[in-house]
Design a protein around this motif. Structure first.
Motif, PDB file in Angstrom:
ATOM      1  N   MET A 232     -12.430   5.656  -5.111  1.00 17.07           N
ATOM      2  CA  MET A 232     -11.823   5.279  -3.826  1.00 17.07           C
ATOM      3  C   MET A 232     -12.937   4.931  -2.842  1.00 17.07           C
ATOM      4  SD  MET A 232      -8.850   7.276  -1.705  1.00 17.07           S
ATOM      5  CE  MET A 232      -9.782   8.750  -1.253  1.00 17.07           C
ATOM      6  N   ALA A 233     -12.852   3.722  -2.281  1.00 17.62           N
ATOM      7  CA  ALA A 233     -13.857   3.264  -1.313  1.00 17.62           C
ATOM      8  C   ALA A 233     -13.368   3.565   0.107  1.00 17.62           C
ATOM      9  CB  ALA A 233     -14.102   1.770  -1.485  1.00 17.62           C
ATOM     10  N   ILE A 234     -14.323   3.943   0.951  1.00 17.34           N
ATOM     11  CA  ILE A 234     -14.011   4.299   2.340  1.00 17.34           C
ATOM     12  C   ILE A 234     -15.007   3.595   3.249  1.00 17.34           C
ATOM     13  CG2 ILE A 234     -13.829   6.209   3.994  1.00 17.34           C
ATOM     14  CD1 ILE A 234     -13.894   7.907   1.102  1.00 17.34           C
ATOM     15  N   GLU A 235     -14.518   2.809   4.176  1.00 17.35           N
ATOM     16  CA  GLU A 235     -15.381   2.236   5.216  1.00 17.35           C
ATOM     17  C   GLU A 235     -15.144   3.076   6.447  1.00 17.35           C
ATOM     18  OE1 GLU A 235     -14.511  -1.962   5.290  1.00 17.35           O
ATOM     19  OE2 GLU A 235     -15.097  -2.163   3.179  1.00 17.35           O
ATOM     20  N   ALA A 236     -16.086   3.964   6.722  1.00 15.88           N
ATOM     21  CA  ALA A 236     -15.836   5.059   7.654  1.00 15.88           C
ATOM     22  C   ALA A 236     -16.311   4.754   9.065  1.00 15.88           C
ATOM     23  CB  ALA A 236     -16.545   6.316   7.166  1.00 15.88           C
ATOM     24  N   ASP A 237     -15.584   5.295  10.024  1.00 11.02           N
ATOM     25  CA  ASP A 237     -16.155   5.384  11.362  1.00 11.02           C
ATOM     26  C   ASP A 237     -17.414   6.252  11.229  1.00 11.02           C
ATOM     27  OD1 ASP A 237     -15.173   5.181  14.519  1.00 11.02           O
ATOM     28  OD2 ASP A 237     -16.573   6.817  14.077  1.00 11.02           O
TER      29      ASP A 237
ATOM     30  N   VAL B  25      -4.338   0.399  -3.930  1.00 11.74           N
ATOM     31  CA  VAL B  25      -4.975   0.426  -5.254  1.00 11.74           C
ATOM     32  C   VAL B  25      -4.958  -0.975  -5.849  1.00 11.74           C
ATOM     33  CG1 VAL B  25      -4.809   1.338  -7.604  1.00 11.74           C
ATOM     34  CG2 VAL B  25      -4.391   2.840  -5.650  1.00 11.74           C
ATOM     35  N   THR B  26      -6.128  -1.394  -6.346  1.00 10.61           N
ATOM     36  CA  THR B  26      -6.252  -2.656  -7.071  1.00 10.61           C
ATOM     37  C   THR B  26      -6.988  -2.351  -8.367  1.00 10.61           C
ATOM     38  OG1 THR B  26      -6.554  -3.719  -4.912  1.00 10.61           O
ATOM     39  CG2 THR B  26      -6.969  -5.072  -6.859  1.00 10.61           C
ATOM     40  N   GLY B  27      -6.255  -2.301  -9.471  1.00  8.40           N
ATOM     41  CA  GLY B  27      -6.865  -1.951 -10.750  1.00  8.40           C
ATOM     42  C   GLY B  27      -7.406  -0.537 -10.712  1.00  8.40           C
TER      43      GLY B  27
ATOM     44  N   GLU C  58      -2.726  10.172  -4.887  1.00  2.00           N
ATOM     45  CA  GLU C  58      -1.884   8.975  -4.990  1.00  2.00           C
ATOM     46  C   GLU C  58      -2.644   7.866  -5.725  1.00  2.00           C
ATOM     47  OE1 GLU C  58       1.193   8.739  -4.034  1.00  2.00           O
ATOM     48  OE2 GLU C  58       1.597   6.586  -3.878  1.00  2.00           O
ATOM     49  N   ALA C  59      -3.905   7.662  -5.338  1.00  5.10           N
ATOM     50  CA  ALA C  59      -4.721   6.617  -5.974  1.00  5.10           C
ATOM     51  C   ALA C  59      -4.918   6.919  -7.454  1.00  5.10           C
ATOM     52  CB  ALA C  59      -6.069   6.517  -5.254  1.00  5.10           C
ATOM     53  N   THR C  60      -5.173   8.179  -7.766  1.00  7.55           N
ATOM     54  CA  THR C  60      -5.360   8.579  -9.173  1.00  7.55           C
ATOM     55  C   THR C  60      -4.090   8.315  -9.964  1.00  7.55           C
ATOM     56  OG1 THR C  60      -6.918  10.288  -8.477  1.00  7.55           O
ATOM     57  CG2 THR C  60      -5.985  10.507 -10.687  1.00  7.55           C
ATOM     58  N   ALA C  61      -2.957   8.679  -9.383  1.00  7.41           N
ATOM     59  CA  ALA C  61      -1.673   8.486 -10.076  1.00  7.41           C
ATOM     60  C   ALA C  61      -1.389   7.004 -10.314  1.00  7.41           C
ATOM     61  CB  ALA C  61      -0.548   9.109  -9.261  1.00  7.41           C
ATOM     62  N   MET C  62      -1.950   6.146  -9.454  1.00  9.00           N
ATOM     63  CA  MET C  62      -1.739   4.703  -9.600  1.00  9.00           C
ATOM     64  C   MET C  62      -2.812   4.059 -10.475  1.00  9.00           C
ATOM     65  SD  MET C  62      -0.466   3.859  -5.737  1.00  9.00           S
ATOM     66  CE  MET C  62       0.036   2.167  -6.040  1.00  9.00           C
ATOM     67  N   GLY C  63      -3.696   4.857 -11.063  1.00  6.20           N
ATOM     68  CA  GLY C  63      -4.649   4.338 -12.042  1.00  6.20           C
ATOM     69  C   GLY C  63      -6.054   4.107 -11.520  1.00  6.20           C
TER      70      GLY C  63
ATOM     71  N   SER D  83       0.853  -1.191   0.000  1.00  2.00           N
ATOM     72  CA  SER D  83       0.000   0.000   0.000  1.00  2.00           C
ATOM     73  C   SER D  83       0.885   1.236   0.000  1.00  2.00           C
ATOM     74  CB  SER D  83      -0.890   0.002   1.253  1.00  2.00           C
ATOM     75  OG  SER D  83      -0.094   0.098   2.422  1.00  2.00           O
ATOM     76  N   SER D  84       0.245   2.392  -0.180  1.00  2.00           N
ATOM     77  CA  SER D  84       0.978   3.663  -0.081  1.00  2.00           C
ATOM     78  C   SER D  84       0.594   4.334   1.228  1.00  2.00           C
ATOM     79  CB  SER D  84       0.609   4.593  -1.232  1.00  2.00           C
ATOM     80  OG  SER D  84       0.977   4.024  -2.451  1.00  2.00           O
ATOM     81  N   ILE D  85       1.592   4.831   1.931  1.00  2.00           N
ATOM     82  CA  ILE D  85       1.357   5.465   3.240  1.00  2.00           C
ATOM     83  C   ILE D  85       2.050   6.817   3.248  1.00  2.00           C
ATOM     84  CG2 ILE D  85       1.652   5.246   5.750  1.00  2.00           C
ATOM     85  CD1 ILE D  85       1.855   2.218   5.379  1.00  2.00           C
ATOM     86  N   ALA D  86       1.340   7.816   3.772  1.00  2.00           N
ATOM     87  CA  ALA D  86       1.968   9.125   4.000  1.00  2.00           C
ATOM     88  C   ALA D  86       1.794   9.499   5.458  1.00  2.00           C
ATOM     89  CB  ALA D  86       1.340  10.201   3.124  1.00  2.00           C
TER      90      ALA D  86
END
Ligand code: COA
Length: 154
Positions: free
Chosen positions: A111-116, A70-72, A102-107, A51-54
């Motif tokens: 983006m899915a978010i499972e939020a609190d 990112v997956t596909g 970052e996700a956009t740059a990786m294609g 994964s990518s982490i900042a």
């Protein structure tokens, strides 16, 4: 804000996991609940590759973290946590924008978010749309709001 975003080192991962727990606790959860979340909020060394982490650093201190995978054409926002003393200062938005870029740059296109549940209004403010519910990875039977952010629409 003078925060810089950068990748973490492997030595910093325990600090990040502690930050995630401290940050999650701002919603007032009890000790048992927080203990059940500990494993999911721990960042393992292998995740530096998968994964990518900042991290956000201010004056030499780590004050926030975001993680995206990112997956596909899909991305999953795995973590977004801000130091409790820094809430509502724009750092969550800065980290969210990093994750989306970052996700956009990786294609990725979405983006899915499972939020609190308490964080869901923040994601809606970031332009994410509600998309049902997903089971919590930490608490059996608990359902979390699921949101989707269309990328390229920042
Ligand atoms: C959710 C979180 C990351 C937001 O970070 P933050 O730094 O406080 O957010 P920002 O200051 O960047 O806020 C950006 C915008 O969202 C709004 N916002 C932030 N948190 C909000 C909330 N809980 N409810 C409603 N709006 C919120 C802000 O008012 C701001 O809006 P504006 O641009 O109109 O002024 C932070 O609250 C957090 O770390 N919470 C604890 C951990 C957690 O639950 N993380 C998410 C896991 S899914």
């Amino acid at each position: 804000m003078t925060c810089v975003l950068r990748p973490p080192t492997v030595e910093e991962l325990p600090t990040l996991s502690a930050l995630c727990l401290r940050s999650k606790a701002v919603w007032g959860y009890g000790n048992d609940f927080m203990e059940a979340c500990r494993s999911e909020l721990t960042i393992e060394a292998c995740e530096l590759q998968s994964s990518s982490i900042a991290v956000a650093e201010e004056n030499g201190k780590i004050v926030g973290v975001a993680q995206v995978r990112v997956t596909g054409s899909w991305a999953d926002l795995l973590k977004l946590f801000v130091e409790p003393t820094m809430l509502r200062g724009g750092l969550g938005m800065k980290l969210f924008h990093w994750a989306a870029s970052e996700a956009t740059a990786m294609g990725a296109h979405r983006m899915a978010i499972e939020a609190d549940p308490d964080a869901a209004p923040f994601y809606r403010r970031m332009g994410a749309k509600d998309s049902g519910f997903a089971p919590s990875g930490s608490i059996p039977g608990r359902m979390l709001p699921k949101l989707i952010k269309e990328l390229g629409s920042m």
